[in-house]
Design a protein around this motif. Structure first.
Motif, PDB file in Angstrom:
ATOM      1  N   THR A 125       0.843  -1.194   0.000  1.00 24.56           N
ATOM      2  CA  THR A 125       0.000   0.000   0.000  1.00 24.56           C
ATOM      3  C   THR A 125       0.874   1.238   0.000  1.00 24.56           C
ATOM      4  O   THR A 125       1.985   1.219   0.541  1.00 24.56           O
ATOM      5  CB  THR A 125      -0.941   0.028   1.222  1.00 24.56           C
ATOM      6  OG1 THR A 125      -1.864   1.127   1.082  1.00 24.56           O
ATOM      7  CG2 THR A 125      -0.163   0.216   2.527  1.00 24.56           C
ATOM      8  N   LYS A 133      -8.416   6.472   0.673  1.00 20.83           N
ATOM      9  CA  LYS A 133      -9.465   5.464   0.853  1.00 20.83           C
ATOM     10  C   LYS A 133     -10.124   5.609   2.220  1.00 20.83           C
ATOM     11  O   LYS A 133     -11.348   5.487   2.355  1.00 20.83           O
ATOM     12  CB  LYS A 133      -8.880   4.063   0.696  1.00 20.83           C
ATOM     13  CG  LYS A 133      -8.470   3.709  -0.719  1.00 20.83           C
ATOM     14  CD  LYS A 133      -7.870   2.315  -0.783  1.00 20.83           C
ATOM     15  CE  LYS A 133      -7.428   1.968  -2.205  1.00 20.83           C
ATOM     16  NZ  LYS A 133      -6.796   0.614  -2.254  1.00 20.83           N
ATOM     17  N   PHE A 134      -9.315   5.876   3.238  1.00 19.96           N
ATOM     18  CA  PHE A 134      -9.828   6.037   4.596  1.00 19.96           C
ATOM     19  C   PHE A 134     -10.840   7.174   4.671  1.00 19.96           C
ATOM     20  O   PHE A 134     -11.869   7.088   5.353  1.00 19.96           O
ATOM     21  CB  PHE A 134      -8.665   6.303   5.547  1.00 19.96           C
ATOM     22  CG  PHE A 134      -9.062   6.652   6.953  1.00 19.96           C
ATOM     23  CD1 PHE A 134      -9.544   5.680   7.817  1.00 19.96           C
ATOM     24  CD2 PHE A 134      -8.956   7.955   7.418  1.00 19.96           C
ATOM     25  CE1 PHE A 134      -9.913   6.004   9.118  1.00 19.96           C
ATOM     26  CE2 PHE A 134      -9.309   8.281   8.712  1.00 19.96           C
ATOM     27  CZ  PHE A 134      -9.796   7.304   9.557  1.00 19.96           C
ATOM     28  N   ILE A 137     -14.182   5.848   2.561  1.00 22.51           N
ATOM     29  CA  ILE A 137     -14.800   4.537   2.752  1.00 22.51           C
ATOM     30  C   ILE A 137     -16.060   4.631   3.610  1.00 22.51           C
ATOM     31  O   ILE A 137     -16.140   5.456   4.532  1.00 22.51           O
ATOM     32  CB  ILE A 137     -13.774   3.556   3.363  1.00 22.51           C
ATOM     33  CG1 ILE A 137     -14.217   2.110   3.165  1.00 22.51           C
ATOM     34  CG2 ILE A 137     -13.540   3.858   4.849  1.00 22.51           C
ATOM     35  CD1 ILE A 137     -13.115   1.108   3.416  1.00 22.51           C
ATOM     36  N   ASN A 141     -17.710  -0.540   6.011  1.00 25.46           N
ATOM     37  CA  ASN A 141     -16.530  -1.209   5.452  1.00 25.46           C
ATOM     38  C   ASN A 141     -15.237  -0.841   6.180  1.00 25.46           C
ATOM     39  O   ASN A 141     -14.167  -1.313   5.810  1.00 25.46           O
ATOM     40  CB  ASN A 141     -16.374  -0.848   3.972  1.00 25.46           C
ATOM     41  CG  ASN A 141     -17.548  -1.327   3.138  1.00 25.46           C
ATOM     42  OD1 ASN A 141     -18.084  -2.406   3.374  1.00 25.46           O
ATOM     43  ND2 ASN A 141     -17.957  -0.524   2.171  1.00 25.46           N
ATOM     44  N   ASN A 144     -13.024  -3.825   7.887  1.00 22.45           N
ATOM     45  CA  ASN A 144     -12.239  -4.622   6.941  1.00 22.45           C
ATOM     46  C   ASN A 144     -11.080  -3.817   6.368  1.00 22.45           C
ATOM     47  O   ASN A 144      -9.992  -4.356   6.133  1.00 22.45           O
ATOM     48  CB  ASN A 144     -13.127  -5.139   5.810  1.00 22.45           C
ATOM     49  CG  ASN A 144     -14.055  -6.244   6.264  1.00 22.45           C
ATOM     50  OD1 ASN A 144     -13.774  -6.938   7.252  1.00 22.45           O
ATOM     51  ND2 ASN A 144     -15.172  -6.418   5.566  1.00 22.45           N
ATOM     52  N   PHE A 145     -11.314  -2.525   6.131  1.00 18.03           N
ATOM     53  CA  PHE A 145     -10.248  -1.662   5.620  1.00 18.03           C
ATOM     54  C   PHE A 145      -9.081  -1.598   6.600  1.00 18.03           C
ATOM     55  O   PHE A 145      -7.923  -1.814   6.231  1.00 18.03           O
ATOM     56  CB  PHE A 145     -10.792  -0.256   5.360  1.00 18.03           C
ATOM     57  CG  PHE A 145      -9.724   0.765   5.073  1.00 18.03           C
ATOM     58  CD1 PHE A 145      -9.098   0.809   3.834  1.00 18.03           C
ATOM     59  CD2 PHE A 145      -9.341   1.683   6.047  1.00 18.03           C
ATOM     60  CE1 PHE A 145      -8.094   1.752   3.577  1.00 18.03           C
ATOM     61  CE2 PHE A 145      -8.353   2.627   5.793  1.00 18.03           C
ATOM     62  CZ  PHE A 145      -7.729   2.662   4.563  1.00 18.03           C
ATOM     63  N   LYS A 146      -9.372  -1.317   7.861  1.00 13.48           N
ATOM     64  CA  LYS A 146      -8.312  -1.217   8.860  1.00 13.48           C
ATOM     65  C   LYS A 146      -7.670  -2.574   9.120  1.00 13.48           C
ATOM     66  O   LYS A 146      -6.449  -2.674   9.300  1.00 13.48           O
ATOM     67  CB  LYS A 146      -8.860  -0.631  10.159  1.00 13.48           C
ATOM     68  CG  LYS A 146      -9.161   0.861  10.077  1.00 13.48           C
ATOM     69  CD  LYS A 146      -9.499   1.419  11.444  1.00 13.48           C
ATOM     70  CE  LYS A 146      -9.620   2.928  11.401  1.00 13.48           C
ATOM     71  NZ  LYS A 146      -9.914   3.505  12.743  1.00 13.48           N
TER      72      LYS A 146
END
Length: 237
Positions: A125, A133-134, A137, A141, A144-146
């Protein structure tokens, strides 16, 4: 490895570093053959020959030994020992260099080789993309992202290049990411970052800028990472 609770109380960062991590490349593979494999994969993905400067070749071999967890790693001419720290194969890796010197593309090639040859999920990344994205988002979601940033082996590209995240106020996303990853003792973290524009090739200054993420994280970084210094010029010029 027998764990001593007193080691953790007296030096939590050092304790984290002493957890043994498994190699990401098979130790049975000869480094010279891996170097040839690297150059072939580089040509395949980048569409051009690998520029084999003395420093770039040294970096490739340093990474081979790091990913294989071989003692030759300690002989690398690129290692930088920050005051009051030590070099350890069970630590992560921070690679510091100028813009365009090839550190990112070299790591992307290793990501491909590792994921293809060892069925290991080494993720990648960039800090800038992660913050973007943070900010966008959906809440449902976010977990799952973190979780994707906290777990698994991960290359974090261009640390310190990201802005503060804007999401219900300002925050340092990678302060949280780094803290969580350094608590996840079995996962490898490989970081790239650039020298400060006004202090080129000054490793101590570059490393000290990581204090941006707060004292508790900075202390753990010093105890949990090896540092690689690069001085090669940009290939983009």
């Amino acid at each position: 490895m027998k764990l001593n609770i007193n080691d953790f109380v007296n030096n939590p960062a050092g304790y984290i570093a002493n957890i043994e991590r498994k190699p990401l490349l098979h130790q049975s593979l000869e480094p010279k053959k891996l170097y040839i494999m690297f150059r072939l994969k580089f040509l395949e993905i980048e569409g051009q020959e690998f520029v084999c400067t003395e420093e770039n070749k040294a970096l490739v071999y340093t990474l081979i030994y790091f990913f294989q967890k071989k003692e030759n790693f300690y002989d690398s001419s690129l290692l930088f020992e920050y005051p009051n720290t030590s070099i350890d194969l069970n630590k992560g890796l921070v690679i510091v260099g100028g813009f365009g010197c090839g550190k990112t593309s070299i790591l992307r090639i290793f990501q491909q080789i590792i994921n293809e040859s060892n069925q290991v999920n080494l993720k990648f990344t960039t800090t800038v993309n992660a913050v973007s994205k943070f900010e966008l988002i959906e809440d449902e979601n976010m977990y799952n992202f973190k979780d994707g940033l906290y777990k698994d082996h991960l290359i974090i590209d261009d640390l310190l290049a990201e802005k503060q995240a804007s999401r219900f106020g300002k925050s340092e996303l990678f302060e949280e990411v780094l803290f969580q990853r350094l608590e996840n003792k079995k996962m490898n973290s490989i970081i790239t970052m650039n020298y400060d524009n006004e202090h080129p090739n000054n490793m101590e200054y570059a490393i000290n800028k990581l204090s941006r993420y707060g004292g508790r994280v900075f202390d753990r970084i010093l105890g949990s990472f090896n540092f690689i210094e690069l001085h090669g010029k940009s290939f983009r010029i």
